[in-house]
Design an enzyme around this catalytic site. Structure first.
Site, PDB file in Angstrom:
ATOM      1  N   LYS A 193       0.669  -1.427  -0.083  1.00 22.92           N
ATOM      2  CA  LYS A 193       0.172   0.268  -0.387  1.00 22.92           C
ATOM      3  C   LYS A 193       0.877   1.590   0.156  1.00 22.92           C
ATOM      4  O   LYS A 193       0.455   2.197  -1.073  1.00 22.92           O
ATOM      5  CB  LYS A 193      -0.832  -0.044   1.225  1.00 22.92           C
ATOM      6  CG  LYS A 193      -1.598  -0.861   0.606  1.00 22.92           C
ATOM      7  CD  LYS A 193      -2.416  -1.371   2.787  1.00 22.92           C
ATOM      8  CE  LYS A 193      -3.684  -2.609   2.228  1.00 22.92           C
ATOM      9  NZ  LYS A 193      -4.679  -2.660   3.870  1.00 22.92           N
ATOM     10  N   GLN A 220      -4.085  -1.186   9.792  1.00 25.34           N
ATOM     11  CA  GLN A 220      -3.747  -2.709   9.134  1.00 25.34           C
ATOM     12  C   GLN A 220      -5.380  -3.829   9.893  1.00 25.34           C
ATOM     13  O   GLN A 220      -4.345  -3.923  11.486  1.00 25.34           O
ATOM     14  CB  GLN A 220      -2.421  -2.614   8.585  1.00 25.34           C
ATOM     15  CG  GLN A 220      -2.590  -4.086   8.263  1.00 25.34           C
ATOM     16  CD  GLN A 220      -3.257  -3.925   7.016  1.00 25.34           C
ATOM     17  OE1 GLN A 220      -3.034  -3.281   5.860  1.00 25.34           O
ATOM     18  NE2 GLN A 220      -4.074  -5.272   6.119  1.00 25.34           N
ATOM     19  N   ASP A 234     -10.368   3.318   4.839  1.00 25.55           N
ATOM     20  CA  ASP A 234     -10.804   1.484   3.987  1.00 25.55           C
ATOM     21  C   ASP A 234     -12.310   1.340   3.787  1.00 25.55           C
ATOM     22  O   ASP A 234     -12.663   0.711   3.490  1.00 25.55           O
ATOM     23  CB  ASP A 234     -10.175   0.735   5.226  1.00 25.55           C
ATOM     24  CG  ASP A 234      -9.391  -0.269   5.183  1.00 25.55           C
ATOM     25  OD1 ASP A 234      -8.649  -0.154   3.533  1.00 25.55           O
ATOM     26  OD2 ASP A 234      -8.843   0.143   6.036  1.00 25.55           O
TER      27      ASP A 234
END
Ligand code: NDP
Length: 286
Positions: free
Chosen positions: A53, A97, A120
């Site tokens: 990412k 994460q 997200d």
């Protein structure tokens, strides 16, 4: 014989577009969008995902902030870090994460991220926004799946779509996005009876389960578009999906491979979400 969808090539198209927009934003606002990524603990898979990412963000020209916290960090310390990033006007997107160590409540952490910085799209406000059709952050994997389906010229209007899997991060949101495009959507899960016959009715089949080889060629409607979200390791440790690629490919019209299908698109859509967060934060005057 089905064609293979090159998710890597498509992800590059998305990332190039993001790169162009990042350069424009820098000209207009005097700064680039910035993605903050928090990694807790030393899980090897999480470290790889985070690395990919950050690499993609750097590729698009964004700024990044990488924060590593030890496995034994307390929930309080993690929450304080998130509050600090929420308040920091130089940060546009925050990614924590997952999964987190067991002593930390994931829902509490997801709730703590400002919805406008929630790259997200997991915050309850963004989940509600998706279901109520408000301007919101759409989770990256479902957004990537729709982009993949549209990239092959598949008009979802009136199509029968089956989503196998009903998780909050993939199955449910992708079903909603398919419904928004006027597909007739069914969702299958671990209690579904006769999965095969449901699959054989699907013009579009999205499989997000986490079980190697769950779907084989006998379960596919000829000409279906098949999207394999699964990420599994087979007996020899090789990455593979939920769909038996070799038996499904001759029957489908289009199929995504694993690796090289949904995975790269998830990361590309994350970059798109950072841009969306940048807009939301600037609208809000953060
Ligand atoms: P979850 O474990 O949260 O959900 C799995 C779903 O599959 C559940 O709804 C479960 O049903 C259903 N299921 C389990 N067994 C069966 C079965 N035999 N038949 C039909 N349905 C079944 O997984 P996620 O949604 O988080 O992820 C799914 C897969 O996608 C994983 O392999 C994951 O690694 C991968 N993934 C890939 C991403 C990418 O970027 N490529 C991103 C996110 C996930 P029930 O609800 O009844 O338990």
């Amino acid at each position: 014989m089905g064609d293979v969808i090159d998710g890597k090539a498509l992800s590059l198209v998305v990332k190039e577009d993001v790169k162009r927009q990042v350069a424009e934003l820098e000209k207009c606002f005097g700064r680039k969008p910035c993605l903050a990524v928090i990694l807790v603990g030393d899980d090897a898979a999480s470290r790889t995902y985070v690395g990919n990412k950050l690499k993609a963000a750097t590729y698009t020209g964004m700024d990044t902030l990488f924060i590593e916290l030890p496995t034994n960090v307390t929930e309080r310390v993690l929450l304080d870090k998130i509050v600090e990033l929420n308040k920091n006007s130089a940060i546009d997107g925050i990614l924590v994460q997952l999964p987190l160590p067991k002593n930390i409540n994931e829902a509490t952490i997801i709730d703590a991220v400002s919805p406008e910085k929630d790259v997200d799209g997991f915050h309850p406000k963004n989940v509600a926004g998706l279901w109520l059709e408000k301007d919101c952050i759409i989770p990256c994997t479902p957004a990537g799946i729709i982009r993949i389906i549209e990239s092959v010229g598949c008009d979802l209007n009136g199509k029968n779509a089956l989503v196998v899997g009903r998780s909050n991060i993939v199955g449910k949101p992708v079903a909603k996005l398919l419904m928004d495009r006027n597909a007739t959507v069914a969702i299958a899960h671990s209690h579904t009876v006769n999965l095969g016959s449901l699959c054989r009715m699907a013009d579009v089949l999205v499989v997000a389960v986490g079980k190697e080889g769950l779907i084989d060629g006998t379960m596919i409607k000829p000409g279906a578009v098949v999207i394999d979200v699964g990420m599994n390791r087979n007996v020899s440790g090789k990455l593979c999906g939920d769909v038996d690629f070799e038996s499904v490919k001759p029957i489908a019209s289009w199929i995504t491979p694993v690796p090289g299908g949904v995975g790269p698109m998830t990361i590309a859509m994350l970059m798109n979400n950072v841009l969306h967060c940048f807009q939301l934060c600037n609208q809000k005057g953060n």
